[in-house]
Design a protein around this motif. Structure first.
Motif, PDB file in Angstrom:
ATOM      1  N   LEU A 159      31.913  68.033  50.981  1.00  0.00           N
ATOM      2  CA  LEU A 159      31.959  67.661  51.958  1.00  0.00           C
ATOM      3  C   LEU A 159      31.087  66.276  52.541  1.00  0.00           C
ATOM      4  CD1 LEU A 159      33.283  68.092  55.474  1.00  0.00           C
ATOM      5  CD2 LEU A 159      31.710  69.979  55.562  1.00  0.00           C
ATOM      6  N   THR A 162      28.165  62.729  56.792  1.00  0.00           N
ATOM      7  CA  THR A 162      28.833  62.926  57.790  1.00  0.00           C
ATOM      8  C   THR A 162      29.318  63.044  58.784  1.00  0.00           C
ATOM      9  OG1 THR A 162      28.416  60.201  57.076  1.00  0.00           O
ATOM     10  CG2 THR A 162      29.577  60.685  59.171  1.00  0.00           C
ATOM     11  N   TRP A 163      30.790  64.572  58.573  1.00  0.00           N
ATOM     12  CA  TRP A 163      31.308  65.343  59.007  1.00  0.00           C
ATOM     13  C   TRP A 163      30.367  66.200  59.631  1.00  0.00           C
ATOM     14  CZ3 TRP A 163      33.703  61.422  59.150  1.00  0.00           C
ATOM     15  CH2 TRP A 163      33.929  60.237  58.427  1.00  0.00           C
ATOM     16  N   ASN A 167      29.797  62.184  65.145  1.00  0.00           N
ATOM     17  CA  ASN A 167      30.325  61.178  64.452  1.00  0.00           C
ATOM     18  C   ASN A 167      32.017  60.403  64.817  1.00  0.00           C
ATOM     19  OD1 ASN A 167      32.865  62.752  62.950  1.00  0.00           O
ATOM     20  ND2 ASN A 167      31.440  63.440  62.801  1.00  0.00           N
ATOM     21  N   ARG A 169      35.418  61.095  64.870  1.00  0.00           N
ATOM     22  CA  ARG A 169      35.873  61.532  63.744  1.00  0.00           C
ATOM     23  C   ARG A 169      36.650  62.888  64.397  1.00  0.00           C
ATOM     24  NH1 ARG A 169      38.768  57.584  62.243  1.00  0.00           N
ATOM     25  NH2 ARG A 169      37.722  55.637  61.426  1.00  0.00           N
ATOM     26  N   ILE A 170      35.743  63.861  64.899  1.00  0.00           N
ATOM     27  CA  ILE A 170      35.370  65.116  64.662  1.00  0.00           C
ATOM     28  C   ILE A 170      34.414  65.975  65.177  1.00  0.00           C
ATOM     29  CG2 ILE A 170      34.469  65.880  62.041  1.00  0.00           C
ATOM     30  CD1 ILE A 170      37.088  68.264  61.903  1.00  0.00           C
ATOM     31  N   PRO A 172      31.191  68.002  64.721  1.00  0.00           N
ATOM     32  CA  PRO A 172      30.847  68.683  64.086  1.00  0.00           C
ATOM     33  C   PRO A 172      30.934  69.560  63.601  1.00  0.00           C
ATOM     34  CG  PRO A 172      28.875  67.699  65.651  1.00  0.00           C
ATOM     35  CD  PRO A 172      30.994  66.814  66.188  1.00  0.00           C
ATOM     36  N   THR A 208      37.550  65.565  53.802  1.00  0.00           N
ATOM     37  CA  THR A 208      37.396  63.940  54.635  1.00  0.00           C
ATOM     38  C   THR A 208      38.010  63.599  55.556  1.00  0.00           C
ATOM     39  OG1 THR A 208      36.409  62.182  53.550  1.00  0.00           O
ATOM     40  CG2 THR A 208      38.301  62.628  52.983  1.00  0.00           C
ATOM     41  N   MET A 209      37.365  62.861  56.164  1.00  0.00           N
ATOM     42  CA  MET A 209      38.629  62.805  57.652  1.00  0.00           C
ATOM     43  C   MET A 209      38.702  60.981  57.522  1.00  0.00           C
ATOM     44  SD  MET A 209      37.895  64.999  58.778  1.00  0.00           S
ATOM     45  CE  MET A 209      38.519  64.559  60.526  1.00  0.00           C
ATOM     46  N   SER A 245      43.203  61.815  57.718  1.00  0.00           N
ATOM     47  CA  SER A 245      42.117  62.337  56.849  1.00  0.00           C
ATOM     48  C   SER A 245      42.776  63.528  55.727  1.00  0.00           C
ATOM     49  CB  SER A 245      42.018  63.748  58.284  1.00  0.00           C
ATOM     50  OG  SER A 245      43.024  64.493  58.294  1.00  0.00           O
TER      51      SER A 245
END
Length: 264
Positions: A159, A162-163, A167, A169-170, A172, A208-209, A245
């Protein structure tokens, strides 16, 4: 039909090894490096030359096939009908540029949307992960065992940090709690290698996203052939014509992560 796929498999293995040798021969040469969508989205002359190498071979040997390639030298693909090759000439270009390791050639060959052949080649370590639908997956011709279930508390999960930081996209906190509960985390910077590592049991899951089809096409066939599960983050099938994703995991662990962390 079997003879057709045997020929495709034999040709692909030969081309991958030849392309790998060509890439290794560039290590002492100066690269031409450009950016694409943003400053960390890099491409080199070697990425482009390698994709062109594969496309020339495919078009000459299998003229009825179509090619979807990262660097744009293939076809405009709107459907997966027929035989479609999905190619990433160098997955992990940043690693290739900075480290000269932790990158791979990734190829998936699909027929009418079904993955039939999958390859991930670790160029530096000369490790070829290969799979054919219904026949299992192999590492340098040695069969990989079926994946066994594992719990989050015993899992090594790949992982990117970044996630679990702010961020687009999601949230955290979703994956941060998973990181806290897992035995450990890793990040290699090459989706193809990380999926191959799940197939080989070196990792238990990879999340990963945002990946493009060429990032995961080869690994998809590998992981499925050893009983692993490949979906998007929400447990849905991947779309091979767009970005997704991606959630790759051993059985059991996939369900546990979905239920306890994603769908909580």
């Amino acid at each position: 039909m079997q003879e057709k796929w045997k020929e495709i498999d034999e040709c692909t293995r030969q081309w991958i090894k030849e392309a790998g040798a060509r890439i290794r021969a560039t290590f002492e040469k100066k690269l031409t490096i450009e950016t694409k969508s943003h400053r960390n989205d890099l491409v080199t002359n070697v990425d482009r030359e390698t994709e062109q190498f594969f496309i020339e071979k495919i078009r000459k040997t299998f003229p009825g096939h179509h090619v979807l390639g990262e660097e744009g030298f293939g076809d405009e693909i709107a459907t997966l009908q027929g035989i479609v090759w999905i190619i990433d000439p160098i997955d992990g270009t940043m690693n290739f540029i900075h480290q000269k390791r932790n990158f791979a050639i990734s190829i998936g060959v699909f027929e009418n949307g079904v993955g039939v052949l999958g390859y991930v080649y670790d160029v530096v370590h000369d490790e070829l992960y290969a799979a054919r639908k219904g026949e299992g997956a192999f590492l340098n011709d040695q069969p990989l065992p079926r994946l066994e279930p594992v719990s989050v508390s015993e899992a090594i999960i790949s992982l990117n940090a970044t996630w679990i930081t702010e961020n687009k996209r999601i949230d955290p906190s979703v994956l941060a709690s998973l990181v806290k509960d897992a035995r450990g985390t890793r990040s290699y910077g090459s989706a193809a290698l990380e999926m191959a590592y799940v197939a080989a049991g070196r990792l238990d899951a990879y999340i990963t996203m945002r990946l493009s089809p060429w990032d995961f096409a080869g690994g998809l066939v590998l992981v499925q052939e050893v009983g692993g599960i490949v979906t998007n983050l929400y447990g849905e099938p991947l779309n091979l014509l767009t970005k997704n994703s991606v959630f790759v995991s051993k059985p059991g662990l996939h369900e546990e992560i979905l239920q306890k962390y994603i769908h909580r």
